[in-house]
Design a protein around this motif. Structure first.
Motif, PDB file in Angstrom:
ATOM      1  N   ASP B 214     -11.891  44.840 122.790  1.00  0.00           N
ATOM      2  CA  ASP B 214     -11.464  44.325 123.970  1.00  0.00           C
ATOM      3  C   ASP B 214     -10.102  44.724 124.291  1.00  0.00           C
ATOM      4  O   ASP B 214      -9.183  44.126 124.668  1.00  0.00           O
ATOM      5  CB  ASP B 214     -11.633  42.819 123.991  1.00  0.00           C
ATOM      6  N   VAL B 215      -9.903  46.155 124.477  1.00  0.00           N
ATOM      7  CA  VAL B 215      -8.723  46.770 124.616  1.00  0.00           C
ATOM      8  C   VAL B 215      -8.590  47.427 126.313  1.00  0.00           C
ATOM      9  O   VAL B 215      -9.609  47.612 126.534  1.00  0.00           O
ATOM     10  CB  VAL B 215      -8.082  47.807 123.914  1.00  0.00           C
ATOM     11  N   ASP B 216      -7.713  47.180 126.932  1.00  0.00           N
ATOM     12  CA  ASP B 216      -7.403  47.437 128.259  1.00  0.00           C
ATOM     13  C   ASP B 216      -7.319  49.142 128.151  1.00  0.00           C
ATOM     14  O   ASP B 216      -6.424  49.520 127.440  1.00  0.00           O
ATOM     15  CB  ASP B 216      -6.307  46.695 128.884  1.00  0.00           C
ATOM     16  N   VAL B 217      -8.307  49.832 128.679  1.00  0.00           N
ATOM     17  CA  VAL B 217      -7.930  51.418 128.535  1.00  0.00           C
ATOM     18  C   VAL B 217      -8.189  52.038 130.014  1.00  0.00           C
ATOM     19  O   VAL B 217      -8.856  51.469 131.075  1.00  0.00           O
ATOM     20  CB  VAL B 217      -9.154  51.881 127.630  1.00  0.00           C
ATOM     21  N   ALA B 218      -7.687  53.106 130.267  1.00  0.00           N
ATOM     22  CA  ALA B 218      -7.714  53.921 131.245  1.00  0.00           C
ATOM     23  C   ALA B 218      -9.273  54.427 131.648  1.00  0.00           C
ATOM     24  O   ALA B 218      -9.974  54.587 130.377  1.00  0.00           O
ATOM     25  CB  ALA B 218      -6.972  55.113 131.244  1.00  0.00           C
ATOM     26  N   TRP B 219      -9.845  54.578 132.681  1.00  0.00           N
ATOM     27  CA  TRP B 219     -10.930  55.041 132.914  1.00  0.00           C
ATOM     28  C   TRP B 219     -11.001  55.867 134.030  1.00  0.00           C
ATOM     29  O   TRP B 219      -9.930  56.157 134.735  1.00  0.00           O
ATOM     30  CB  TRP B 219     -11.991  53.689 133.260  1.00  0.00           C
ATOM     31  N   GLN B 220     -12.085  56.412 134.666  1.00  0.00           N
ATOM     32  CA  GLN B 220     -12.147  57.424 135.563  1.00  0.00           C
ATOM     33  C   GLN B 220     -11.867  56.878 136.827  1.00  0.00           C
ATOM     34  O   GLN B 220     -11.974  55.751 137.087  1.00  0.00           O
ATOM     35  CB  GLN B 220     -13.437  58.245 135.582  1.00  0.00           C
ATOM     36  N   GLY B 221     -11.490  57.632 137.770  1.00  0.00           N
ATOM     37  CA  GLY B 221     -11.118  57.227 139.336  1.00  0.00           C
ATOM     38  C   GLY B 221      -9.775  56.666 139.141  1.00  0.00           C
ATOM     39  O   GLY B 221      -9.523  55.809 140.033  1.00  0.00           O
ATOM     40  N   GLY B 222      -9.026  56.878 138.281  1.00  0.00           N
ATOM     41  CA  GLY B 222      -7.680  56.362 138.308  1.00  0.00           C
ATOM     42  C   GLY B 222      -7.719  54.614 137.862  1.00  0.00           C
ATOM     43  O   GLY B 222      -6.445  54.041 137.639  1.00  0.00           O
ATOM     44  N   GLY B 223      -8.817  54.313 137.302  1.00  0.00           N
ATOM     45  CA  GLY B 223      -8.867  52.919 137.260  1.00  0.00           C
ATOM     46  C   GLY B 223      -8.667  52.643 135.707  1.00  0.00           C
ATOM     47  O   GLY B 223      -8.134  53.390 134.968  1.00  0.00           O
ATOM     48  N   SER B 224      -9.051  51.355 135.402  1.00  0.00           N
ATOM     49  CA  SER B 224      -8.917  50.672 133.876  1.00  0.00           C
ATOM     50  C   SER B 224     -10.296  49.725 133.722  1.00  0.00           C
ATOM     51  O   SER B 224     -10.769  49.139 134.687  1.00  0.00           O
ATOM     52  CB  SER B 224      -7.616  50.313 133.414  1.00  0.00           C
ATOM     53  N   ILE B 225     -10.474  49.619 132.418  1.00  0.00           N
ATOM     54  CA  ILE B 225     -11.642  48.892 132.095  1.00  0.00           C
ATOM     55  C   ILE B 225     -11.207  48.263 130.605  1.00  0.00           C
ATOM     56  O   ILE B 225     -10.275  48.611 130.006  1.00  0.00           O
ATOM     57  CB  ILE B 225     -13.018  49.234 132.084  1.00  0.00           C
ATOM     58  N   VAL B 226     -11.938  47.124 130.325  1.00  0.00           N
ATOM     59  CA  VAL B 226     -11.640  46.528 129.014  1.00  0.00           C
ATOM     60  C   VAL B 226     -12.942  47.153 128.159  1.00  0.00           C
ATOM     61  O   VAL B 226     -14.118  47.032 128.363  1.00  0.00           O
ATOM     62  CB  VAL B 226     -11.562  45.044 129.104  1.00  0.00           C
ATOM     63  N   ALA B 227     -12.570  47.506 127.051  1.00  0.00           N
ATOM     64  CA  ALA B 227     -13.623  48.496 126.061  1.00  0.00           C
ATOM     65  C   ALA B 227     -13.638  47.877 124.818  1.00  0.00           C
ATOM     66  O   ALA B 227     -12.485  47.518 124.177  1.00  0.00           O
ATOM     67  CB  ALA B 227     -13.595  49.778 126.486  1.00  0.00           C
ATOM     68  N   THR B 228     -14.767  48.249 123.936  1.00  0.00           N
ATOM     69  CA  THR B 228     -14.705  47.940 122.563  1.00  0.00           C
ATOM     70  C   THR B 228     -15.414  49.054 121.910  1.00  0.00           C
ATOM     71  O   THR B 228     -16.267  49.345 122.395  1.00  0.00           O
ATOM     72  CB  THR B 228     -15.500  46.489 122.355  1.00  0.00           C
ATOM     73  N   GLY B 229     -14.943  49.371 120.760  1.00  0.00           N
ATOM     74  CA  GLY B 229     -15.748  50.598 120.166  1.00  0.00           C
ATOM     75  C   GLY B 229     -14.771  51.311 118.922  1.00  0.00           C
ATOM     76  O   GLY B 229     -13.536  51.415 119.263  1.00  0.00           O
ATOM     77  N   ASN B 230     -15.380  51.682 118.123  1.00  0.00           N
ATOM     78  CA  ASN B 230     -14.534  52.570 117.226  1.00  0.00           C
ATOM     79  C   ASN B 230     -13.941  53.843 117.828  1.00  0.00           C
ATOM     80  O   ASN B 230     -12.873  54.360 117.352  1.00  0.00           O
ATOM     81  CB  ASN B 230     -15.542  53.184 115.892  1.00  0.00           C
TER      82      ASN B 230
END
Lengths: 244, 269
Positions: B214-230
């Motif tokens: 559940d970390v806040d990470v950068a994503w495509q389109g200049g955005g960000s999302i909350v994501a989980t994973g090794n």
């Protein structure tokens, strides 16, 4: 094309019947639909879908689903080079992504088709024993506690391992008829049929061709062995029927 | 049904074991990367591409795309490219956060077709080795026996050339490569929000746990999302290694491993 002996012809017919019963699309769809329903219940999710890699390796086709938009999503394809499911297939890694509605691009085609836009997605790859990616399981909007996401990915990865076995088995039988037909068309006589099957194994590493070779060799041992081969196939066919 | 991955739960705060570590100067985190910026360290993100102009990435030192050839081989296409998904951008931004002055390179190995996936993956690592990269972030893995040998060979080569291969463990049961190899830094996600926090698993092959749930990470389109994973924990370790190397240049992989163990939350000594 060769003319096989009556004994071998009967065996081929039986193998063909078995392959057909085991690999009818409805069978695999039914198995995967059950798996999708179980996963959805397990994670208390809005939907769960299973997409399989198309033979050209360039796209994923949704093959089974349960929950929101499940009927609409079946047979929709999307390129493996895009979206979260595509990344999971390409990377061979599971991930969970929240707030996906902030970026509608990855799931646009699916969302338009199902009229459902998820907030969060869990996705893991389906891989066979040799490491080839067979597909992806996607779970939409699972109800998870604040610290449960990592654990949910582990559980989904383990379930995916089992689902991959179902897919793998279906694909193996799916290839059986084709392997037998190719061997028949390439053979000059019955001995050549066995040789052609062995050549298929050598050139393609086809496990199904290997199975066909085993039954062919058993049949060639004589009538008693041929009867035994048929009985084994009939029992397996009966088992396959009882599973549906 | 086969069990969960062997490392699953290894980093749970209630279950993790204490490990003996080298007696580095205290406080160890300050000794390791206090004041470090990643300056002079080259980091490659082997992934789906990186969005160079994403505010959280802040530019790239270079970018290449590894693409399959018609003859079954691969070719290297130089120049900036888009991130096909957003994952590579997420990794680059995490590395930038922990090592702001590092030179980050995007090595895009994921493309539009699964065929040739192993070959492009291997060629991406080869590019990193041939271009003076110090740290390679690989949030990818293969279960293919076909690629066990080639990946093992290149992982050993990286180890002996002091190139740190930082690899995500897989949630799918069974060995995956190269995260299974002793020559790499194998990483799994663990709870927590401190991007500098690491835990050491005394029962490898997965050795390090880092922020990835559940970390806040950068994503495509200049955005960000909350994501989980090794795959999101892995760039945390890659970024910390880049910072460490900018302050303690010339460390070998086995020395870096010892430092990461010494800074681990569950280390004593």
């Amino acid at each position: 094309m060769t003319t096989p002996s009556p004994e071998l012809a009967a065996l081929l017919v039986r193998i063909g019947d078995l392959a057909g019963q085991a690999t009818r699309p409805t069978t695999l769809r039914a198995e995967l639909a059950r798996a999708a329903a179980s996963v959805r219940q397990l994670l208390d999710a809005a939907a769960c879908s299973i997409a399989l890699v198309e033979p050209d390796g360039g796209s994923l086709r949704f093959f089974a689903a349960d929950g929101a938009g499940s009927q609409a999503i079946i047979d929709i394809t999307m390129p493996v080079g895009r979206g979260i499911a595509g990344w999971v297939a390409m990377a061979g890694q599971g991930i969970a992504v929240g707030d996906v509605s902030r970026d509608p691009r990855p799931a646009r085609a699916v969302a338009e088709a199902t009229n459902y836009v998820p907030t969060s997605i869990l996705a893991v790859p389906l891989m066979d024993e040799e490491g080839a990616v067979l597909g992806v399981i996607e779970v939409l909007d699972p109800q998870l506690g604040s610290d449960d996401t990592g654990r949910a990915l582990d559980v989904l990865g383990t379930v995916g391992d089992q689902v991959a076995s179902i897919v793998r088995l279906a694909q193996v039988y799916d290839n059986l008829g084709a392997a037998l037909l190719r061997a028949l068309t390439q053979a000059e006589d019955e001995a050549g049929f066995g040789d052609a099957l062995r050549e298929l194994v050598a050139t393609e590493g086809d496990e199904l061709a290997g199975l066909a070779v085993a039954f062919h060799d058993l049949a060639s041992l004589g009538s008693d062995a041929s009867i035994l081969a048929r009985r084994v196939l009939e029992e397996v066919a009966a088992f396959a029927r009882s599973r549906r | 049904m086969s069990g969960l991955p062997a490392w699953a739960g290894a980093f749970d705060p209630d279950r993790i074991e204490t490990v003996a570590a080298l007696p580095l100067p205290l406080p160890v985190r300050d000794w390791a990367w206090g004041g470090a910026t990643g300056h002079g360290v080259k980091v490659a993100v082997v992934d789906s591409g990186v969005e160079a102009d994403h505010p959280r990435v802040g530019g790239l030192a270079g970018a290449v795309s590894i693409e399959p050839n018609a003859d079954g081989g691969t070719k290297v296409v130089e120049g900036l490219h888009e991130d096909l998904v957003g994952h590579g951008t997420a990794c680059a931004a995490i590395i930038r956060m922990l090592a702001p002055d590092a030179k980050i390179y995007s090595v895009r190995v994921l493309g539009s077709n699964l065929k040739g996936r192993g070959a492009t993956f291997l060629a991406g690592i080869r590019w990193a080795l041939d271009n003076g990269i110090h740290v390679v972030n690989m949030s990818l893995s293969s279960k293919s026996d076909q690629w066990f040998g080639p990946l093992h060979e290149i992982a050993d080569e990286a180890y002996f050339r002091n190139v740190m291969l930082v690899c995500a463990a897989n949630n799918v049961p069974g060995p995956t490569y190269p995260s299974q190899f002793a020559s790499v830094f194998s990483v799994a996600a663990r709870p927590g929000s401190d991007p500098h926090a690491i835990a050491y698993n005394p029962r490898p092959p997965v050795e390090y746990g880092a922020c990835g749930i559940d970390v806040d990470v950068a994503w495509q389109g200049g955005g960000s999302i909350v994501a989980t994973g090794n795959s999101f924990a892995t760039p945390h370790v890659a970024g910390l290694i880049a910072a460490l190397l900018s302050k303690h240049a010339g460390l070998t992989p086995f020395q870096v491993k010892a430092v990461l163990q010494a800074v681990a939350d569950n280390a004593e000594g």
